[in-house]
Design an enzyme around this catalytic site. Structure first.
Site, PDB file in Angstrom:
ATOM      1  N   TRP A   1       3.575  -5.772 -78.117  1.00 42.56           N
ATOM      2  CA  TRP A   1       3.400  -6.510 -79.383  1.00 42.56           C
ATOM      3  C   TRP A   1       2.553  -7.761 -79.127  1.00 42.56           C
ATOM      4  CZ3 TRP A   1       4.696 -11.535 -80.571  1.00 42.56           C
ATOM      5  CH2 TRP A   1       4.645 -11.896 -81.921  1.00 42.56           C
ATOM      6  N   HIS A   2       2.710  -8.357 -77.937  1.00 38.35           N
ATOM      7  CA  HIS A   2       1.995  -9.605 -77.655  1.00 38.35           C
ATOM      8  C   HIS A   2       0.496  -9.406 -77.528  1.00 38.35           C
ATOM      9  CE1 HIS A   2       6.033 -11.052 -76.714  1.00 38.35           C
ATOM     10  NE2 HIS A   2       5.548 -12.247 -76.956  1.00 38.35           N
ATOM     11  N   GLY A   3       0.077  -8.243 -77.113  1.00 34.73           N
ATOM     12  CA  GLY A   3      -1.361  -8.055 -76.995  1.00 34.73           C
ATOM     13  C   GLY A   3      -1.724  -6.721 -76.405  1.00 34.73           C
TER      14      GLY A   3
END
Lengths: 481, 311
Positions: A325-327
């Site tokens: 989700w962060h990247g």
């Protein structure tokens, strides 16, 4: 618009005054004005991407109403899938398209096949990961009949785009935030004052801690092959404080700003670096995201009420997905997997809910055992942050390799005179947060009977530090997520 | 609500009122918008916008060598003009001069560009900026807009105070005490500003080969636009001239000259062909006011003599 910018310093008082003096008579006006201000806030960055928020809001608003009208499970499921498809589709396209394309190309070339791929020049819309999760939670809750769908168009659109938390959270649940748009907000002095204090502390964490650490962290991570092992360890520790100051600082400003407008947002950080184990850390770090994954991914998968194999699978799924989700980078996946590895033994040994209370509760200092536990948890976290911060997996492994190779060398590349004030501010942060660890935020002074002169002295000192010792303006790290 | 507003007004008033007084008292020293990371460059851009000189005949472009070693009065006297602007600033390298030249000269439309240079101008670049911002700022001429766009409270307050010093002195490097045309004289006979810099050697090893390409691009750009370039090789103080310097400067001059020749510009005016005594310098390569006057007279006369000779 950045919270630490002149734009926001002008925007906030104007919106505040209009909100409480011009549109305060009527709930509809209040909501409509919040919606308008939120769109201005977001459009300041790039107005073209407003269409995405509007479309996403429209889809979930309509699906919510349709869900209330339909009883057939298949149709309800189809409606939910439509919401998931639109929201995850946007996220997938803007954030992960190039990543998947490159990963497939790499995989093909690994097996000796060539694959023509056309990388797209995609701009990642700010905050897309946050607001898509927020709207998604609405559709899921309505589908599960935990929440009544709203027919208040303005309230729903304002809920999705509420400017304090639009671009970097906290990721609010509809059950918490949406009902607040149904009631006319009344000004509360103590809430507004506390909001101001929380904004001030958030700015301190962002401008003084995160932006100053960023200077050293960028230098060390960008030139890690020229650094000694100690300097590299220092770089990783400073990054731990940078990301904490950056993200929890943003959350504090967001929560404080919302309080100025009569809203209560959920807590996002609860002094995570005082955690005694990784399970506790994850109860205190980015709470809105970890509880989102717990409620909408982990529990539907069976949570910990399944067999051991499935528990392991579920834990890996939520940590890896949370990392992803962060990247769109393997480094985030590695970071997630590493945290899953830290977490699993605690869960399997049923030790994950051992530290539910506040550390050293009603004591001034922790005992030796607590101190060691905090130190070990922090060390594990810092190790994982190396993967989070690195540009790629080879970069992370090379960084770790150089720590081991150059461990005994004197720390080169560090400008000590520049570093000392940063260490001083970190110590100030730790002491203040330790003293206030039973509060919602470090500058919560309600009920402490501190004379005004002292209180104002504290505020002025922080403002002075902000302006005089603040680092050069950097974007919030979580904007890229 | 009233209590909240009253308390906030009082609280922030205690900050803003004294700051407003300081800003008012130092209003003539308000720094230029922070378009680059070099305050000297920012101040020069502000100067250009405020002076608003329309289409000057003569423009000086370059680093601190052009900034400090070129005497504006002598230039005006010798060229018999009042239409002159010195665009140079501390720390500009050839790549910066290239961007400045290509961005601003099409608007300013000079006939002649003067560039006084030393090998240091060919070192790696240090100033960070977006050249488009510089062009937009100079075109817009809207100080307030750019102050807002590039606002940095810490920079603003720090520079406000230091500008008070820098605009009122001629005996420190940081001097921004411009003459009417944008040049600065470092005055004081036998003034040594910095002991370390007094004994510094030209670091030929720090020269970036790419900077010669930038000089080539500048020269070619000027030729294409029918602008004459006067390139002057500035000297170092006599006490530092040694065989190593002579050998390396020869190579450097040769490279520069071939670039100028290739683009059909005047040959370089060499000021190293004569000895410049130590008492004309404030460090290894920056001249004091007397030195700047003498060297400007020296090269202008050489230039006009060559020109007459050609005619």
């Amino acid at each position: 618009m950045l919270f630490n910018s002149l734009d926001f310093a002008i925007f906030l008082p104007i919106v505040f005054l209009i909100y409480w003096f011009v549109v305060n008579k009527n709930l509809r006006y209040q909501n409509f004005f919040i919606l308008f201000a939120s769109y201005v806030f977001y459009g300041w960055w790039d107005w073209r991407f407003l269409s995405l928020i509007i479309f996403s809001s429209f889809v979930d608003y309509t699906i919510g109403i349709q869900l209330s009208k339909r009883e057939k499970p298949n149709i309800r499921k189809l409606l939910l899938l439509a919401s998931i498809f639109v929201n995850i589709g946007f996220l997938g396209f803007f954030k992960y398209y190039n990543f998947f394309l490159e990963s497939f190309t790499d995989a093909f070339s690994f097996f000796g096949q060539s694959f023509e791929s056309n990388r797209l020049n995609i701009i990642l819309p700010v905050g897309i990961s946050f607001y898509t999760f927020q709207t998604l939670s609405y559709s899921i809750d309505v589908y599960k009949r935990k929440l009544k769908p709203t027919r208040n168009f303005v309230a729903f659109f304002a809920f999705v785009s509420f400017f304090p938390q639009l671009v970097a959270g906290p990721i609010e649940r509809a059950v918490n935030l949406l009902p607040q748009f149904y009631i006319k907000r009344k000004f509360e002095y103590s809430r507004a004052i506390d909001g101001m204090r929380q904004i001030l502390w958030g700015l301190f964490k962002k401008v003084v801690i995160a932006d100053n650490c960023a200077y050293f962290v960028n230098d060390i991570f960008n030139h890690h092959t020229h650094c000694s092992g100690l300097a590299l360890i220092l770089g990783a520790v400073l990054f731990a404080f940078q990301i904490y100051g950056d993200f929890s600082g943003y959350s504090d400003i967001a929560i404080g700003t919302a309080r100025l407008f009569g809203f209560n947002l959920m807590r996002n950080f609860a002094f995570p670096y005082f955690s005694r184990d990784i399970a506790e850390f994850w109860r205190r770090w980015h709470i809105s995201l970890s509880t989102w994954f717990r409620d909408y991914v982990y529990i539907p998968l069976g949570g910990s009420k399944v067999g051991k194999f499935k528990i392991v699978r579920n834990i890996f799924i939520i940590f890896v997905v949370s990392g992803f989700w962060h990247g769109a980078n393997w480094t985030f996946i590695a970071w997630g997997a590493l945290n899953a590895i830290y977490f699993l033994p605690l869960l399997l040994l049923k030790q994950n809910r051992r530290n539910l209370n506040i550390v050293a509760e009603s004591k001034t200092l922790p005992n030796l055992r607590e101190l060691l536990q905090i130190g070990l948890t922090f060390t594990l976290t810092v190790f994982a942050w190396i993967f989070f911060r690195a540009d790629s997996l080879p970069h992370a492994f090379s960084y770790l390799n150089f720590i081991a190779l150059n461990l005994l060398e004197p720390p080169a590349r560090i400008e000590l005179m520049k570093l000392l004030p940063v260490i001083l501010w970190i110590v100030l942060l730790i002491i203040t947060e330790w003293i206030q660890r039973d509060k919602q935020h470090a500058l919560q002074l309600n009920g402490m009977n501190i004379p005004r002169v002292v209180r104002w002295g504290i505020y002025y000192s922080i403002i002075f530090i902000l302006f005089y010792f603040g680092g050069s303006q950097q974007e919030f790290i979580y904007f890229q997520f | 609500m009233k209590k909240f507003l009253k308390n906030n007004l009082f609280f922030f008033g205690l900050i803003f009122v004294p700051i407003s007084f300081i800003i008012l008292a130092l209003s003539s020293y308000i720094p230029g918008p922070k378009i680059t990371n070099s305050y000297s460059y920012n101040e020069k851009m502000k100067f250009i916008v405020e002076r608003n000189i329309q289409e000057p005949q003569l423009i000086a472009v370059g680093s601190s060598i052009t900034f400090n070693n070129l005497n504006s009065n002598v230039v005006l006297e010798e060229f018999k003009t009042n239409s002159y602007l010195n665009l140079s600033s501390w720390g500009l390298r050839m790549n910066d001069s290239y961007l400045l030249t290509t961005q601003l000269l099409p608007t300013l439309k000079p006939n002649t560009v003067i560039m006084m240079s030393s090998p240091v101008d060919f070192y790696g670049s240090t100033i960070k900026y977006n050249s488009k911002n510089i062009k937009d700022f100079v075109d817009d001429k809207n100080l307030l807009k750019y102050h807002y766009k590039f606002f940095d409270s810490k920079y603003f307050m720090k520079r406000l105070v230091t500008n008070y010093i820098n605009f009122n002195t001629n005996d420190i490097y940081k001097s921004l005490n411009y003459d009417r045309f944008g040049g600065v004289m470092l005055n004081g006979q036998n003034l040594v500003i910095n002991e370390l810099r007094w004994n510094q050697q030209v670091g030929f090893e720090y020269i970036w080969p790419a900077q010669y390409y930038y000089l080539d691009s500048i020269t070619s750009f000027l030729s294409e636009n029918g602008i004459e370039l006067i390139f002057i090789q500035s000297p170092i103080r006599a006490g530092l001239v040694n065989d190593f310097f002579i050998q390396n400067i020869k190579k450097h001059k040769h490279k520069v000259d071939s670039i100028l020749f290739k683009n059909s510009q005047n040959s370089m005016i060499d000021c190293i062909d004569t000895i410049w005594s130590d008492n004309l310098f404030v460090d290894f390569q920056h001249l004091n006011e007397t030195g700047a006057k003498e060297i400007t007279k020296y090269w202008t006369r050489k230039y006009f003599k060559d020109k007459m000779h050609l005619q």
